[in-house]
Design a protein around this motif. Structure first.
Motif, PDB file in Angstrom:
ATOM      1  N   GLY A 158     -28.225  66.141 -13.604  1.00 49.02           N
ATOM      2  CA  GLY A 158     -26.860  65.638 -13.513  1.00 49.02           C
ATOM      3  C   GLY A 158     -26.086  66.300 -12.389  1.00 49.02           C
ATOM      4  N   GLN A 159     -26.330  67.594 -12.197  1.00 45.97           N
ATOM      5  CA  GLN A 159     -25.665  68.311 -11.111  1.00 45.97           C
ATOM      6  C   GLN A 159     -26.102  67.771  -9.752  1.00 45.97           C
ATOM      7  N   THR A 184     -23.167  67.406 -18.460  1.00 46.75           N
ATOM      8  CA  THR A 184     -22.383  68.019 -19.533  1.00 46.75           C
ATOM      9  C   THR A 184     -22.930  67.685 -20.917  1.00 46.75           C
ATOM     10  N   GLY A 185     -23.183  66.399 -21.155  1.00 45.78           N
ATOM     11  CA  GLY A 185     -23.512  65.952 -22.495  1.00 45.78           C
ATOM     12  C   GLY A 185     -24.843  66.440 -23.029  1.00 45.78           C
ATOM     13  N   GLY A 213     -22.573  64.314 -30.700  1.00 52.47           N
ATOM     14  CA  GLY A 213     -22.668  65.048 -29.443  1.00 52.47           C
ATOM     15  C   GLY A 213     -22.443  64.167 -28.228  1.00 52.47           C
ATOM     16  N   GLU A 214     -22.972  62.955 -28.260  1.00 56.67           N
ATOM     17  CA  GLU A 214     -22.749  62.023 -27.153  1.00 56.67           C
ATOM     18  C   GLU A 214     -21.256  61.768 -26.958  1.00 56.67           C
ATOM     19  N   LYS A 215     -20.563  61.591 -28.058  1.00 58.33           N
ATOM     20  CA  LYS A 215     -19.143  61.242 -27.973  1.00 58.33           C
ATOM     21  C   LYS A 215     -18.265  62.434 -27.597  1.00 58.33           C
ATOM     22  N   ILE A 216     -18.562  63.614 -28.146  1.00 61.15           N
ATOM     23  CA  ILE A 216     -17.740  64.760 -27.748  1.00 61.15           C
ATOM     24  C   ILE A 216     -18.031  65.149 -26.300  1.00 61.15           C
ATOM     25  N   PHE A 220     -15.074  65.573 -23.803  1.00 58.13           N
ATOM     26  CA  PHE A 220     -14.933  66.860 -23.118  1.00 58.13           C
ATOM     27  C   PHE A 220     -14.864  66.664 -21.612  1.00 58.13           C
ATOM     28  N   GLN A 221     -15.772  65.855 -21.061  1.00 59.21           N
ATOM     29  CA  GLN A 221     -15.818  65.703 -19.613  1.00 59.21           C
ATOM     30  C   GLN A 221     -14.596  64.977 -19.069  1.00 59.21           C
TER      31      GLN A 221
END
Length: 297
Positions: A158-159, A184-185, A213-216, A220-221
């Protein structure tokens, strides 16, 4: 009575910090400069979100959270490794992290790189420590989850996409979502599901935690993206506008701030809904979902 999230977070941070202090080499152990560099970044503040998610997942499935404390510490090591390397001149070139000089500013670029390398390696040694509390097959499965979430299919991948999308005008919402699901996720999800797996969670429980976790991760992001534009620099511990300066692919850039905020709030609500199979032992996770969009740092 509503759940006291600040007290819970404070209590769990103390537990995680004490465990990290116990597990990490002291600053006077050779190579002392490397260990000093590691401890500088580990103990330079931080929300301890990923470790706390692992502990909270253990609580939710009815397990003694102390059984997953080494995993919790490993997750913080991986997160800190990513921050040290992200701050380097070759990537985000940040001089401040949590209100303090970044690792490479204090210890030099070479030591910062090596500190990150050492933290990543140490994380997997720590996960193996869970074999003192959990069956070996569960420990192996948790280790694989965290490795996948950390590498090319997760955080590091992802980075890479994040860097490659800087300055591009053809980036759409799907691309931004893909970047942040991995950057992030992935590690947030692994924190929850690996913690639950170590505790012998059912398939239904793991699926619920994965969905949560997918939703937070999304909430968060998006909140991070918004705070970078209109947050309080003193509370964030770094200057505002770094994403804008580097022309990062962010939700506000693609959707605008108000639509992004709406999407974040909806994601937090969906995260709470995903926990419907759990009783009050999952209340910390429910409160954390709201925290994702209400936080100011």
């Amino acid at each position: 009575m509503s759940f006291d999230l600040p007290a819970y977070l404070s209590e769990r941070r103390v537990i995680v910090d004490a465990a990290l202090d116990k597990y990490l080499p002291t600053a006077d152990q050779e190579p002392d400069n490397l260990h000093a560099s590691i401890r500088y970044s580990i103990f330079c503040g931080g929300k301890r979100l990923r470790p706390i998610l692992a502990l909270a997942a253990a609580d939710a499935v009815g397990c003694d959270f102390s059984h997953v404390t080494p995993l919790a510490c490993a997750l913080e090591c991986i997160h800190t490794f990513s921050l040290i390397h992200d701050d380097l001149p070759a990537i985000d070139d940040d001089a401040l992290r949590r209100g303090a000089p970044t690792n490479h500013v204090v210890y030099g670029e070479a030591m910062a790189i090596l500190a990150g390398d050492a933290l990543l390696a140490f994380a997997f040694e720590l996960i193996a420590e869970c074999r003192a509390f959990c069956p070996a097959d569960r420990v192996l499965e948790a280790l694989v989850m965290v490795a996948q979430a950390s590498g090319t299919r997760g955080m590091v991948g992802g980075q890479v996409s994040d860097i490659e999308c800087e300055g591009r005008t053809d980036v759409d919402e799907k691309t931004v979502a893909s970047i942040h699901e991995r950057k992030t996720g992935a590690l947030l999800i692994a924190s929850l599901v690996a913690g639950a797996r170590l505790c012998g969670a059912s398939g239904a429980q793991e699926n619920a935690l994965r969905r949560y976790g997918e939703k937070i991760g999304l909430a968060f992001q998006i909140t991070d993206d918004i705070l970078d534009l209109e947050g309080d620099a003193e509370k964030l511990g770094k200057p505002l506008g770094s994403d804008l300066k580097q022309d990062k692919a962010t939700y506000p850039k693609i959707l605008g701030i108000e639509e992004s905020r709406t999407l974040a709030n909806r994601a937090a609500e969906d995260a709470i809904a995903a926990l419907s199979i759990f009783d009050e032992k999952a209340d910390p996770l429910r409160a954390l979902a709201r925290y994702m969009v209400e936080r100011d740092n």
